[in-house]
Every structure is written in structure tokens, then in C-alpha cells.
Design an enzyme around this catalytic site. Structure first.
Site, PDB file in Angstrom:
ATOM      1  N   LYS A  22      32.605  38.644  25.782  1.00  5.54           N
ATOM      2  CA  LYS A  22      34.015  37.929  25.077  1.00  5.54           C
ATOM      3  C   LYS A  22      34.469  36.538  26.128  1.00  5.54           C
ATOM      4  CE  LYS A  22      36.662  41.470  27.556  1.00  5.54           C
ATOM      5  NZ  LYS A  22      37.485  42.649  27.141  1.00  5.54           N
TER       6      LYS A  22
ATOM      7  N   TYR B 163      52.945  17.064  45.984  1.00  2.00           N
ATOM      8  CA  TYR B 163      54.383  17.057  45.221  1.00  2.00           C
ATOM      9  C   TYR B 163      55.040  17.978  46.004  1.00  2.00           C
ATOM     10  CZ  TYR B 163      51.896  14.992  41.168  1.00  2.00           C
ATOM     11  OH  TYR B 163      51.165  14.322  40.240  1.00  2.00           O
TER      12      TYR B 163
HETATM   13  C1  PLP Z   1      36.812  43.639  28.208  1.00  2.00           C
HETATM   14  C2  PLP Z   1      36.403  44.726  27.651  1.00  2.00           C
HETATM   15  C3  PLP Z   1      35.402  45.710  28.512  1.00  2.00           C
HETATM   16  C4  PLP Z   1      34.613  45.098  29.791  1.00  2.00           C
HETATM   17  O1  PLP Z   1      35.517  45.333  30.887  1.00  2.00           O
HETATM   18  P1  PLP Z   1      34.942  44.773  32.258  1.00  2.00           P
HETATM   19  O2  PLP Z   1      36.168  45.456  33.012  1.00  2.00           O
HETATM   20  O3  PLP Z   1      35.053  43.406  32.327  1.00  2.00           O
HETATM   21  O4  PLP Z   1      33.772  45.760  32.687  1.00  2.00           O
HETATM   22  C5  PLP Z   1      34.977  46.600  28.008  1.00  2.00           C
HETATM   23  N1  PLP Z   1      35.389  47.348  26.868  1.00  2.00           N
HETATM   24  C6  PLP Z   1      36.567  46.915  26.355  1.00  2.00           C
HETATM   25  C7  PLP Z   1      37.148  47.212  25.128  1.00  2.00           C
HETATM   26  C8  PLP Z   1      37.018  45.512  26.743  1.00  2.00           C
HETATM   27  O5  PLP Z   1      38.115  44.866  26.050  1.00  2.00           O
END
Ligand code: PLP
Length: 381
Positions: free
Chosen positions: A43, A272
Site C-alpha cells: 500500500k 529562516y
Molecule cells: C499496513 C498494514 C499492514 C502492514 O503493517 P507493517 O507494520 O508495515 O508490517 C498489515 N495489515 C494491515 C491491515 C495494514 O493496514
């Protein structure tokens, strides 16, 4: 690993993603959790690393499943020709699930409404929707609440009997709080699995753990673990455990070239608001990345970068496109390579170090690297 010849070719700014590191990390994690299987979570553009190249690398490392949040992310993987089992779990209310069902995307189901909408969409496209029912075991974000779970699994069994849906998975997500609370979530999930079986469902995959749970909670592994951050070689724990401790290697190196160098005298203010003033004669190097590129302004005066074999502190405020580091009396020149973060084994800071400097986590640092930073891939796909 970034080699000297790569360094010679360093452009103004770039994120180098080592797909061999992704593959090795996934193989290491898959071996640690076996016989449970592995889903690579890609994702958010694979946490900033590039969804399509990372997905291909994961599959070439033997990972069987891919996971994303949104259906749009899943469809983009299908458009790229990736046909592996693929789960999407975060849905816009009112989504037309038809296109996802037609393209063989498994759908996470967090409510009775979603279940009905998916079954209706399956009927309209003339296909069977594969779903993973999600139980809220205590994270309190999404998922069917425990009091509605028995009715939801009963309804899913009815819809399965009509041939509209197939319940392929049961899942939940951990809050990674304390051992006791993790154990309570595991128990709640096990109860939910029994209730689903009692309703007549025979799911192939039960899954609960993400990277943290996969590594530290064997009882949370069930049939499948969802590995996001670990694939990228960033530790999930936030307790000082390093990638090296876990046998993982950071996949992303963020770097650029020094855009300007100047010598200043004592009392000279920098950037800044002049939040930093030199207390001695020193040299400054200008780094051409800023908060537009995902470098947190919060790390002003706290982050460090690697130039000519040493860590150099950020001085003054990080701006939109650039920030300044103090290089003392060292002979740093315009055009020198600057590594913001990478594999700490090379001496460079890690994404987690930047997370500490900005009061956040390595996840956020890699994921927010902006669109202006070109990605370059090592290791082929
Ligand atoms: C993002 C996510 C993961 C992965 O989690 P990590 O801590 O990056 O391994 C797994 N399951 C769900 C439902 C998520 O939203």
C-alpha cells in the site's frame, strides 16, 4: 548496497531502492514465520518505494500474497499485469465493488453493509466475490465489532450458499500494545474463528499479524502474516531494535548532491528565523531536499546526513526545497554526495534516525518521500 560507482553518478536528489534487499528481507521473514505464509503489503506506493517494482520483487522472492489498502491501488497492480492473490481492505463508502471482483481482487469486509454491497456487485458482474471477513479484536479502527460478528458470519455463510461470495479469509489487526493486550486480541480472534466455523465457513487463511507480531508473537502467525515495513528493512518496534538486529537491510537510500558550500564567521545566522547561529568559523553545505520531498521540518536542528565519511548535523530550519548542514573545517565541495538515510552499516543515518529526530517513526519517513524525488531501482524486478 550503494557502490562508489553509483556515488559518482549521484543526481541532484534521488531515492535508490534496492530490490535485492526487499527480496532478502522477505525471504528472511518468510523463513522466520514458516509454515505460515507471507503477504507483502505494498500500500501507499509500497511505503514510498514504488508499488509495482516492489510487488514484482516480492513475488520473485516467493511471496504468494500481496496486500494494499485501497481498491485503486489493487487495480493499478492488476493494470501492471500482476495477477497474484491480492487483498484490498479499506473501502470508500458507496464503492462499486464490481471492477475489483471482475479483476480477481480479494476484498476485506469490515461491516455488514460492505458484505451486502459486495454480494450485490458480484451478482451484477456474474462472478463470485472472494472476501476476507475482518473482526475488530481491539484496534478500534475498522472490522466487524465482536457483538455483530456472529450475525455477520451467519449472513456470510448464507451468501456463500447462494454462490455470490466465497469467504476465503478471516482476519484482524493488532494494536501492538503490551503482551497482555496482544494475547487478548489473539484470544478474541480465535473465538471469532470458532464462531465463523460454527456458522459453516471454512476459510483458507486466517491472518492477524503484521511485521511486529510476525516477528515477536508466534501465536499471532496463524496461516498468513502481512509484512509491510519489514520488507523495506525498517524495524517496526520503535524501541531501538535495529534492522541489523532483525537480520534486515534497509531498501531505500535517499541521497543527493551538495548544491552549495560557504564559509561563515561566528555569529552568522542560518536559514529562516536564524534559529541557529555559528559560534565559530565553519563551513555550511546546502542539501537540495526539503519538506516538499518529505524531509520533516520537525527535524530542523536535529537530523543528520552523511557527507564525506561523517555525519553532519542539520543547522537551522529545514525549508521546502533545501536545508543546511554544518561541515566544520572539512573539505566538503559542491557536488559531493550527501546521503540523508540508507543502510546504517555504511555509516549513514537510518530512516529510523530521522524518525527519532522528528518525533515520528521510520514508517512515516520512507512513506512520505515526495513525488519530486525520482526513484531508481537496483537489483532488477
Ligand atoms: C499496513 C498494514 C499492514 C502492514 O503493517 P507493517 O507494520 O508495515 O508490517 C498489515 N495489515 C494491515 C491491515 C495494514 O493496514
Amino acid at each position: 548496497m550503494i557502490t562508489a560507482s553509483d556515488a559518482a553518478a549521484a543526481p541532484f536528489r534521488e531515492a535508490v531502492v534496492d530490490l535485492d534487499a526487499v527480496r532478502e528481507n522477505l525471504r528472511t521473514l518468510a523463513a522466520a514465520v514458516a509454515p505460515a505464509r507471507t503477504m507483502a503489503v505494498v500500500k501507499a506506493n509500497a511505503y514510498g518505494h514504488g508499488a509495482v517494482p516492489v510487488a514484482r520483487a516480492a513475488l520473485s522472492a516467493g511471496v504468494e500474497w500481496l496486500g494494499v489498502a485501497d481498491i485503486a491501488e489493487a487495480l493499478a497492480l492488476r493494470d501492471a499485469g500482476i495477477d497474484a492473490p491480492l487483498l484490498s481492505w479499506l473501502h470508500d463508502p458507496g464503492t462499486d465493488f464490481g471492477p475489483a471482483i471482475a479483476r480477481d481482487i480479494d476484498l476485506g469486509v469490515s461491516s455488514r453493509e460492505q458484505l451486502e454491497a459486495i454480494a450485490a456487485a458480484a451478482a451484477s458482474v456474474g462472478a463470485v466475490a472472494r472476501v476476507h471477513l475482518k473482526l475488530d479484536t481491539g484496534l478500534s479502527r475498522s472490522g466487524v465489532e465482536p457483538e455483530h460478528w456472529p450475525a455477520t458470519v451467519a449472513r456470510a455463510a448464507e451468501l456463500e450458499a447462494t454462490g455470490r461470495i466465497h469467504v476465503r479469509g478471516l482476519f484482524s489487526h493488532l494494536a501492538n500494545t503490551s503482551p497482555d493486550e496482544d494475547a487478548a486480541q489473539i484470544a478474541a480472534f480465535e473465538l471469532g474463528v470458532v464462531q465463523a466455523e460454527t456458522a459453516g465457513l471454512r476459510a483458507e487463511v486466517r491472518h492477524l499479524a503484521s511485521t511486529a507480531g510476525a516477528l515477536r508473537l508466534p501465536a499471532a502467525r496463524f496461516d498468513l502474516v502481512r509484512i509491510g515495513i519489514g520488507a523495506y528493512g525498517v524495524p517496526p518496534f520503535g524501541d531501538g531494535t535495529t534492522a541489523e538486529d532483525l537480520g534486515l537491510r534497509p531498501a531505500m537510500t535517499l541521497r543527493g548532491r551538495v548544491a552549495a558550500v560557504r564559509r561563515i564567521g561566528p555569529g552568522t545566522g542560518v536559514s529562516y528565523g536564524h534559529t541557529w547561529r555559528a559560534d565559530r568559523p565553519t563551513s555550511l553545505a546546502l542539501v537540495p531536499l526539503g519538506y516538499a520531498d518529505g524531509i520533516p521540518r520537525q527535524a530542523s536542528g536535529r537530523g543528520e546526513v552523511w557527507i564525506r565519511g561523517a555525519k553532519r548535523p542539520v543547522v537551522g530550519r529545514i525549508a521546502m526545497d533545501q536545508f543546511v548542514v554544518d561541515v566544520g573545517d572539512d573539505p566538503v565541495e559542491t557536488g559531493d554526495e550527501v546521503v540523508l538515510f540508507g543502510d546504517p552499516q555504511t555509516g549513514a543515518p537510518s530512516a529510523d534516525d530521522w524518525g527519532d529526530a522528528a518525533d515520528t517513526i521510520g514508517y512515516e519517513i520512507v512513506t512520505r518521500i515526495g513525488a519530486r524525488v525520482p526513484r531508481r531501482y537496483l537489483g532488477g524486478a
